[in-house]
Design a protein around this motif. Structure first.
Motif, PDB file in Angstrom:
ATOM      1  N   ILE A  20     -21.080 -36.538 -30.866  1.00  0.00           N
ATOM      2  CA  ILE A  20     -19.876 -37.257 -30.450  1.00  0.00           C
ATOM      3  C   ILE A  20     -19.412 -38.119 -31.628  1.00  0.00           C
ATOM      4  O   ILE A  20     -20.163 -39.002 -32.082  1.00  0.00           O
ATOM      5  N   PRO A  21     -18.207 -37.911 -32.148  1.00  0.00           N
ATOM      6  CA  PRO A  21     -17.779 -38.558 -33.399  1.00  0.00           C
ATOM      7  C   PRO A  21     -17.400 -40.031 -33.271  1.00  0.00           C
ATOM      8  O   PRO A  21     -17.011 -40.647 -34.272  1.00  0.00           O
ATOM      9  N   CYS A  22     -17.473 -40.619 -32.071  1.00  0.00           N
ATOM     10  CA  CYS A  22     -17.110 -42.023 -31.909  1.00  0.00           C
ATOM     11  C   CYS A  22     -17.891 -42.606 -30.735  1.00  0.00           C
ATOM     12  O   CYS A  22     -18.524 -41.876 -29.967  1.00  0.00           O
ATOM     13  N   GLN A  23     -17.833 -43.927 -30.586  1.00  0.00           N
ATOM     14  CA  GLN A  23     -18.470 -44.609 -29.464  1.00  0.00           C
ATOM     15  C   GLN A  23     -17.415 -45.441 -28.743  1.00  0.00           C
ATOM     16  O   GLN A  23     -16.532 -46.027 -29.384  1.00  0.00           O
ATOM     17  N   PRO A  24     -17.492 -45.504 -27.417  1.00  0.00           N
ATOM     18  CA  PRO A  24     -16.520 -46.334 -26.685  1.00  0.00           C
ATOM     19  C   PRO A  24     -16.663 -47.807 -27.076  1.00  0.00           C
ATOM     20  O   PRO A  24     -17.779 -48.334 -27.140  1.00  0.00           O
TER      21      PRO A  24
ATOM     22  N   ALA B 147      -9.620 -44.579 -24.377  1.00  0.00           N
ATOM     23  CA  ALA B 147      -8.689 -43.459 -24.552  1.00  0.00           C
ATOM     24  C   ALA B 147      -8.683 -42.946 -25.984  1.00  0.00           C
ATOM     25  O   ALA B 147      -8.581 -41.730 -26.221  1.00  0.00           O
ATOM     26  N   GLU B 148      -8.768 -43.858 -26.955  1.00  0.00           N
ATOM     27  CA  GLU B 148      -8.727 -43.436 -28.357  1.00  0.00           C
ATOM     28  C   GLU B 148      -9.949 -42.608 -28.728  1.00  0.00           C
ATOM     29  O   GLU B 148      -9.859 -41.608 -29.436  1.00  0.00           O
ATOM     30  N   CYS B 149     -11.113 -43.035 -28.256  1.00  0.00           N
ATOM     31  CA  CYS B 149     -12.336 -42.270 -28.544  1.00  0.00           C
ATOM     32  C   CYS B 149     -12.287 -40.915 -27.854  1.00  0.00           C
ATOM     33  O   CYS B 149     -12.661 -39.898 -28.434  1.00  0.00           O
TER      34      CYS B 149
ATOM     35  N   VAL C 292     -11.595 -34.950 -28.158  1.00  0.00           N
ATOM     36  CA  VAL C 292     -10.806 -33.772 -27.780  1.00  0.00           C
ATOM     37  C   VAL C 292     -10.213 -33.102 -29.019  1.00  0.00           C
ATOM     38  O   VAL C 292     -10.261 -31.870 -29.158  1.00  0.00           O
ATOM     39  N   GLN C 293      -9.677 -33.881 -29.927  1.00  0.00           N
ATOM     40  CA  GLN C 293      -9.097 -33.302 -31.139  1.00  0.00           C
ATOM     41  C   GLN C 293     -10.177 -32.738 -32.059  1.00  0.00           C
ATOM     42  O   GLN C 293      -9.969 -31.718 -32.726  1.00  0.00           O
TER      43      GLN C 293
ATOM     44  N   VAL D 103      -3.777 -32.050 -25.618  1.00  0.00           N
ATOM     45  CA  VAL D 103      -4.647 -33.198 -25.879  1.00  0.00           C
ATOM     46  C   VAL D 103      -4.584 -34.168 -24.709  1.00  0.00           C
ATOM     47  O   VAL D 103      -5.622 -34.645 -24.216  1.00  0.00           O
ATOM     48  N   LYS D 104      -3.387 -34.447 -24.241  1.00  0.00           N
ATOM     49  CA  LYS D 104      -3.225 -35.378 -23.122  1.00  0.00           C
ATOM     50  C   LYS D 104      -3.924 -34.868 -21.867  1.00  0.00           C
ATOM     51  O   LYS D 104      -4.572 -35.646 -21.151  1.00  0.00           O
TER      52      LYS D 104
END
Length: 544
Positions: free
Chosen positions: A111-115, A124-126, A131-132, A148-149
């Protein structure tokens, strides 16, 4: 001036005879065929998931048996629908894969990010970043904003229902993996291109067709980058990617996938042998037999860069102890594979004399000259053999205990006296009977029911008296390399060839011959050709 006009006229006739002026490589002008939409095969699905998420991610599913059309599963994937069972299995597999990706064990790596506010709150950004990040490799193209949405909304709905950000991501990833954009290879032409009768696939469809042909898996990051940068639209950029893929370790996987399809190894799932007649047969032998033939093929064609025709005469192979029992060859290696050269005069020349071919094209309790002859012609020579009439009486040929007719040749001669049977058996039996020295499992024998086996035969006017003679006849038959090229191209594009593509097929055959019948070279030639990516909008419209 007159002589110049005459010369130009002669040149034009010669160019037409050669299939058109074509490109600087001598390739005829592209005529194309309809765009196809193919479902991922099981091996492609598994390879794709492993390449995107990692080989340690489990796939829990029972895949529905593939449909074979025109001799190839790769064509059937574009003609078969999806049953409720398939959809259920894809859904279960997607949920299992997604759960593993977002698990505590793997999320730090995958997972490329963390909430920002912890897993209890939706970020939402993470979610959009995830998704992208996975959308491009899963869909094999960039996602549209509305896509994406939709998947970010799915992640939020999962978060609200389960109260956990990563559970929401699981919903989003699973939704992407059951999308037709993932399960199907949907081919497209550029939306803004000027409409013409023959068009080229867009860059993303090119990358997808190229990757599954040369690696049997999804486009990697470098190939997707090249597609996005427009490099696949240039000769130099395309050649760079083709050479990279042909030189990669995954190329062997693609060669294996083609020959598994061509040799119809999917039928091993239904293969059964009478345990009383063939006690040496078991699931290990069945699996090892397939692997033996594939190892023989890749060793000769890739490692040795050998002549394709030598597959029918080579005595070099690989054996396990389980196979050694069937071949009656001692294998010192207790576990694993051992390089082996069959002794000269043992009638083990070529892959058509190996257990995989012989056992697959036999009955559960006996050999079959007819099945083997049919397979030899259809698989290796692309010669169609018609199915038998519905009312044929097989009583004579199915009775190996008949004392008056102790050998298969005796029984088939009697069977062919029926007018309805004579035509087909005249095609299959003269070549299939040459393999009667091998029983229904593939073990060599010289007698059947106490009677000596007559292994003489004929292949399109070439007579021989043993399996070794058949090996040489297959090696030298002009249709042997032509059939390989035909099946290779149909495998690559996922459809049958069009009549208008005959000049291109002739071109491929000339290139194949000029390369010394090297399979990697003909695959490279196909991958670099305009015809490989050509779509006929006229035929596409007619088909739909």
């Amino acid at each position: 001036m007159q002589s110049r006009r005459v010369f130009s006229g002669v040149l034009a006739v010669l160019l037409i005879a050669l299939g058109g002026c074509g490109s600087h490589t001598g390739e005829p002008d592209a005529v194309g065929g309809p765009a196809v939409m193919r479902r991922l095969t099981e091996s492609q699905y598994r390879a794709t998931v492993a390449d995107i998420f990692g080989p340690e991610i489990p796939i829990t599913a029972r895949f529905e048996r593939a449909l074979r059309e025109d001799g190839l599963i790769s064509i059937g994937t574009g003609r078969s629908g999806m049953s409720p069972f398939s959809i259920e299995q894809y859904d279960g597999a997607a949920l299992t894969v997604a759960a593993a990706v977002v698990s505590e064990e793997h999320r730090a790596k995958l997972i490329p990010c963390q909430p920002k506010s912890g897993a209890a709150q939706f970020d939402a950004e993470c979610a959009k970043q995830v998704v992208q990040h996975y959308g491009v490799p899963l869909f094999r193209r960039p996602l549209r904003d509305d896509e994406v949405k939709r998947f970010v909304d799915a992640a939020q709905a999962g978060q609200e229902r389960l109260g956990d950000f990563y559970a929401g991501l699981q919903f989003a990833l699973a939704a992407m993996m059951v999308s037709p954009e993932f399960l199907l290879r949907i081919e497209r032409t550029p939306p803004d291109a000027k409409q013409r009768d023959v068009m080229q696939l867009d860059a993303w469809s090119k990358a997808t067709r190229l990757s599954y042909f040369l690696t049997n898996s999804t486009p990697d990051d470098e190939l997707l980058r090249a597609a996005g940068a427009g490099e696949l639209e240039t000769r130099r950029g395309l050649q760079r990617q083709v050479d990279r893929l042909v030189g990669s370790p995954l190329f062997e996987t693609a060669v294996r996938a083609f020959f598994q399809d061509m040799l119809q190894f999917d039928k091993f799932g239904d293969l059964a042998k009478d345990p009383v007649v063939y006690p040496a047969f078991n699931s290990t032998v069945a699996a090892d037999a397939q692997e033996q033939t594939l190892r023989t093929i890749t060793h000769l064609l890739i490692e040795e860069k050998g002549d394709y025709r030598d597959l029918f005469t080579t005595r070099d192979t690989f054996l396990t102890r389980a196979l050694g029992v069937v071949y009656r060859v001692p294998v010192p290696t207790r576990n694993g594979w051992e390089p082996t050269e069959f002794a000269e005069g043992k009638h083990r020349e070529g892959i058509q004399s190996q257990v995989a071919f012989l056992a697959l094209n036999s009955h559960p309790g006996r050999s079959s000259a007819t099945l083997r002859g049919k397979a030899l012609r259809e698989v290796f020579l692309c010669q169609e053999v018609p199915d038998p009439p519905a009312n044929v009486n097989f009583a004579v040929v199915q009775d190996p205990s008949n004392v008056a007719m102790p050998t298969a040749r005796d029984r088939l001669v009697a069977h062919r006296t029926e007018p309805a049977c004579a035509g087909c058996h005249a095609i299959t039996d003269p070549v299939g009977l040459t393999l009667e020295n091998f029983d229904g499992l593939g073990t060599y024998r010289s007698v059947e029911n106490g009677a000596a086996i007559d292994a003489s035969g004929d292949l399109d006017g070439i007579a021989f008296n043993s399996a070794d003679g058949l090996a040489r006849a297959l090696h030298d038959h002009p249709e042997t390399p032509r059939c390989l090229v035909e099946k290779m191209y149909r495998f690559a594009v996922g459809r049958d060839t069009e009549m208008e593509e005959r000049p291109y097929m002739d071109y491929l055959n000339r290139e194949f011959k000029a390369s010394g019948y090297r399979v990697p070279e003909v695959m490279r030639t196909i991958a670099l050709s305009d015809n490989f990516f050509a779509i006929s909008t006229l035929r596409d419209g007619e088909q739909t």
